[in-house]
Scaffold this motif. Structure first.
Motif, PDB file in Angstrom:
ATOM      1  N   VAL A  21       0.846  -1.190   0.000  1.00  0.00           N
ATOM      2  CA  VAL A  21       0.000   0.000   0.000  1.00  0.00           C
ATOM      3  C   VAL A  21       0.881   1.240   0.000  1.00  0.00           C
ATOM      4  N   THR A  22       0.608   2.173  -0.890  1.00  0.00           N
ATOM      5  CA  THR A  22       1.350   3.429  -0.935  1.00  0.00           C
ATOM      6  C   THR A  22       0.362   4.590  -0.853  1.00  0.00           C
ATOM      7  N   HIS A  23       0.724   5.599  -0.086  1.00  0.00           N
ATOM      8  CA  HIS A  23      -0.077   6.821   0.014  1.00  0.00           C
ATOM      9  C   HIS A  23       0.394   7.766  -1.084  1.00  0.00           C
ATOM     10  N   CYS A  24      -0.539   8.345  -1.822  1.00  0.00           N
ATOM     11  CA  CYS A  24      -0.225   9.203  -2.967  1.00  0.00           C
ATOM     12  C   CYS A  24       0.835  10.245  -2.617  1.00  0.00           C
ATOM     13  N   PHE A  25       1.918  10.299  -3.401  1.00  0.00           N
ATOM     14  CA  PHE A  25       3.003  11.243  -3.162  1.00  0.00           C
ATOM     15  C   PHE A  25       2.510  12.684  -3.298  1.00  0.00           C
ATOM     16  N   LEU A  26       1.602  12.924  -4.240  1.00  0.00           N
ATOM     17  CA  LEU A  26       1.090  14.281  -4.450  1.00  0.00           C
ATOM     18  C   LEU A  26       0.300  14.749  -3.233  1.00  0.00           C
ATOM     19  N   LEU A 140       7.663  20.893  -8.025  1.00  0.00           N
ATOM     20  CA  LEU A 140       7.871  19.520  -7.565  1.00  0.00           C
ATOM     21  C   LEU A 140       6.617  18.691  -7.776  1.00  0.00           C
ATOM     22  N   ASN A 141       5.452  19.244  -7.428  1.00  0.00           N
ATOM     23  CA  ASN A 141       4.192  18.531  -7.594  1.00  0.00           C
ATOM     24  C   ASN A 141       3.947  18.183  -9.056  1.00  0.00           C
ATOM     25  N   THR A 142       4.231  19.121  -9.951  1.00  0.00           N
ATOM     26  CA  THR A 142       4.014  18.890 -11.379  1.00  0.00           C
ATOM     27  C   THR A 142       4.978  17.841 -11.927  1.00  0.00           C
ATOM     28  N   ARG A 143       6.222  17.855 -11.456  1.00  0.00           N
ATOM     29  CA  ARG A 143       7.215  16.892 -11.942  1.00  0.00           C
ATOM     30  C   ARG A 143       6.879  15.459 -11.543  1.00  0.00           C
ATOM     31  N   MET A 144       6.114  15.282 -10.468  1.00  0.00           N
ATOM     32  CA  MET A 144       5.747  13.937 -10.033  1.00  0.00           C
ATOM     33  C   MET A 144       4.493  13.422 -10.720  1.00  0.00           C
ATOM     34  N   GLN A 145       3.948  14.193 -11.657  1.00  0.00           N
ATOM     35  CA  GLN A 145       2.782  13.757 -12.408  1.00  0.00           C
ATOM     36  C   GLN A 145       3.207  13.222 -13.767  1.00  0.00           C
ATOM     37  N   GLY A 146       2.457  12.281 -14.289  1.00  0.00           N
ATOM     38  CA  GLY A 146       2.754  11.721 -15.601  1.00  0.00           C
ATOM     39  C   GLY A 146       2.448  10.237 -15.656  1.00  0.00           C
ATOM     40  N   ASN A 148       4.259   7.833 -16.920  1.00  0.00           N
ATOM     41  CA  ASN A 148       5.414   6.954 -16.731  1.00  0.00           C
ATOM     42  C   ASN A 148       6.077   7.130 -15.369  1.00  0.00           C
ATOM     43  N   GLU A 149       5.436   7.852 -14.473  1.00  0.00           N
ATOM     44  CA  GLU A 149       6.018   8.066 -13.149  1.00  0.00           C
ATOM     45  C   GLU A 149       5.854   6.808 -12.300  1.00  0.00           C
ATOM     46  N   ASN A 150       6.873   6.475 -11.516  1.00  0.00           N
ATOM     47  CA  ASN A 150       6.794   5.332 -10.613  1.00  0.00           C
ATOM     48  C   ASN A 150       7.379   5.704  -9.257  1.00  0.00           C
ATOM     49  N   VAL A 151       7.354   4.762  -8.326  1.00  0.00           N
ATOM     50  CA  VAL A 151       7.796   5.034  -6.958  1.00  0.00           C
ATOM     51  C   VAL A 151       9.257   5.459  -6.922  1.00  0.00           C
ATOM     52  N   LEU A 152      10.097   4.850  -7.747  1.00  0.00           N
ATOM     53  CA  LEU A 152      11.524   5.151  -7.724  1.00  0.00           C
ATOM     54  C   LEU A 152      11.803   6.564  -8.207  1.00  0.00           C
ATOM     55  N   THR A 153      11.206   6.961  -9.330  1.00  0.00           N
ATOM     56  CA  THR A 153      11.468   8.291  -9.864  1.00  0.00           C
ATOM     57  C   THR A 153      10.895   9.375  -8.949  1.00  0.00           C
ATOM     58  N   SER A 154       9.717   9.139  -8.381  1.00  0.00           N
ATOM     59  CA  SER A 154       9.131  10.121  -7.468  1.00  0.00           C
ATOM     60  C   SER A 154       9.963  10.261  -6.200  1.00  0.00           C
ATOM     61  N   THR A 155      10.469   9.141  -5.697  1.00  0.00           N
ATOM     62  CA  THR A 155      11.304   9.183  -4.495  1.00  0.00           C
ATOM     63  C   THR A 155      12.583   9.968  -4.749  1.00  0.00           C
ATOM     64  N   ASP A 156      13.188   9.776  -5.910  1.00  0.00           N
ATOM     65  CA  ASP A 156      14.402  10.523  -6.252  1.00  0.00           C
ATOM     66  C   ASP A 156      14.132  12.031  -6.270  1.00  0.00           C
ATOM     67  N   LYS A 157      13.018  12.433  -6.842  1.00  0.00           N
ATOM     68  CA  LYS A 157      12.689  13.863  -6.918  1.00  0.00           C
ATOM     69  C   LYS A 157      12.433  14.449  -5.535  1.00  0.00           C
ATOM     70  N   SER A 291       2.748   5.556  -7.619  1.00  0.00           N
ATOM     71  CA  SER A 291       3.253   6.532  -6.648  1.00  0.00           C
ATOM     72  C   SER A 291       2.259   7.659  -6.421  1.00  0.00           C
ATOM     73  N   THR A 292       1.392   7.918  -7.388  1.00  0.00           N
ATOM     74  CA  THR A 292       0.417   9.006  -7.274  1.00  0.00           C
ATOM     75  C   THR A 292      -0.930   8.544  -7.818  1.00  0.00           C
ATOM     76  N   THR A 293      -1.944   9.365  -7.588  1.00  0.00           N
ATOM     77  CA  THR A 293      -3.280   9.111  -8.131  1.00  0.00           C
ATOM     78  C   THR A 293      -3.477   9.887  -9.430  1.00  0.00           C
ATOM     79  N   TYR A 294      -2.380  10.119 -10.156  1.00  0.00           N
ATOM     80  CA  TYR A 294      -2.427  10.956 -11.356  1.00  0.00           C
ATOM     81  C   TYR A 294      -3.447  10.435 -12.371  1.00  0.00           C
TER      82      TYR A 294
END
Length: 345
Positions: A21-26, A140-146, A148-157, A291-294
């Motif tokens: 279970v992951t809570h939306c990063f956004l 930052l919020n906009t960069r985590m949307q998309g 092809n975004e996943n947990v690894l890329t969002s965590t790095d940002k 990683s998000t509910t995008y």
């Protein structure tokens, strides 16, 4: 709805206790952004009150637009801020700061007490900082949307932004506001007090980011990011023996190594699953987590656009949503060629 005790998460875990279970990063980033010290929350409240004073009265809104046009402003209206639209806070603050001279003139003519806020240089300096920091948070919020975004890329940002907060705080302590262009060009009678408020807020943001995003070892999934790197095996201790065996064997596969540089990460692991299913399944399970509910938000936005006031009689929207959300473009010319146009029109 998603509570761990009685909500959706608890019901899913009754069927599969091993589900991740992951809570939306956004959402978590938005909770961090809401944390403001009293000195800055008063600035946000003042900007919202100024907006309400003008926009809730059509006559005042129209007069303000005329004033902005006469004074040569780039904009004629203020932007709405609502709690459910996370990016709106930064946009409201930026617009109020850009139109501060026009607002001061208009509110003075209206004999409003809010004109005193815009006449206060310290308040305007804090407003400039608020516009700057929320512009960074919105980016930052906009960069985590998309898609092809996943947990690894969002965590790095997120880790990168957290590191920047510490760097910014060090520079502010030295009296530099280079990273906040609006606050740097603004004027404040008490520059030291402004820097103190900024340092306090940056420290609070660091603490909240650490709370909502507990720091994990960034090297833990190096074997997923690049299984052929020198650190991949060093950080594979959490894998089973069979997984480590397949990872070791895959690292010697020259064909896959060449393919790795030509394919996206998810496509590479899907290709590797044909020969190395055990380690590939583990990697895919990491990349599969949203990683998000995008995508959910995208469907809501698409539905709002499709079923507008001009198409309110539209009942079923399944096919329209499918075309709107699909990553495969619709062949409109092919669909139209099979239909005959109404010749009477």
């Amino acid at each position: 709805m998603t509570g761990n005790t009685k909500g959706f998460v608890s019901r899913v875990k009754e069927k599969n206790p091993n589900v991740t279970v992951t809570h939306c990063f956004l959402h978590r980033e938005a909770l961090v952004a809401k944390t403001l010290p009293k000195e800055l929350s008063n600035v946000l409240d003042g900007a919202v009150r100024i907006f309400n004073f003008i926009k809730t009265r059509p006559l005042k809104s129209g007069l303000f637009a005329i004033l902005c046009e006469e004074m040569g402003a780039d904009h004629k209206t203020l932007l709405l801020h609502t709690e459910v639209r996370w990016l709106s806070r930064g946009k409201l603050l930026s617009r109020v700061y850009e139109l501060r001279e026009q607002l001061k003139t208009f509110l003075t003519a209206e004999k409003s007490e809010y004109a005193l806020l815009l006449a206060d240089e310290e308040w305007c300096a804090r407003l400039a900082y608020m516009a700057d920091i929320f512009a960074h948070l919105n980016e930052l919020n906009t960069r985590m949307q998309g898609r092809n975004e996943n947990v690894l890329t969002s965590t790095d940002k997120l880790h990168g932004f957290r590191s920047k907060l510490a760097l910014w705080r060090q520079h502010v302590e030295k009296g530099s506001l280079e990273m906040f262009p609006l606050a740097q060009t603004g004027h404040s009678d008490n520059f030291a007090a402004l820097c103190e408020v900024i340092c306090k807020h940056l420290s609070t943001l660091e603490e909240k980011f650490s709370f909502y995003f507990p720091l994990t070892s960034p090297e833990a999934f190096d074997w997923v990011r690049d299984p052929f790197s020198s650190s991949a095996m060093d950080n594979a201790n959490g894998l089973s023996l069979q997984q480590q065996e397949q990872l070791t064997e895959m690292r010697q596969d020259r064909g896959l190594k060449i393919t790795f540089s030509d394919l996206p990460l998810d496509s590479f692991w899907l290709t590797a699953a044909k020969e190395y299913p055990v380690i590939a399944d583990s990697a895919i399970s990491v990349l599969l987590s949203f990683s998000t509910t995008y995508l959910c938000e995208l469907s809501f936005s698409s539905l709002t656009y499709i079923k507008n006031k001009n198409r309110e009689r539209l009942r079923a929207v399944d096919q329209e949503l499918r075309v709107s959300l699909s990553s495969i473009p619709a062949r409109i010319s092919s669909l139209c060629s099979s239909k005959q146009a109404q010749v009477s029109h």
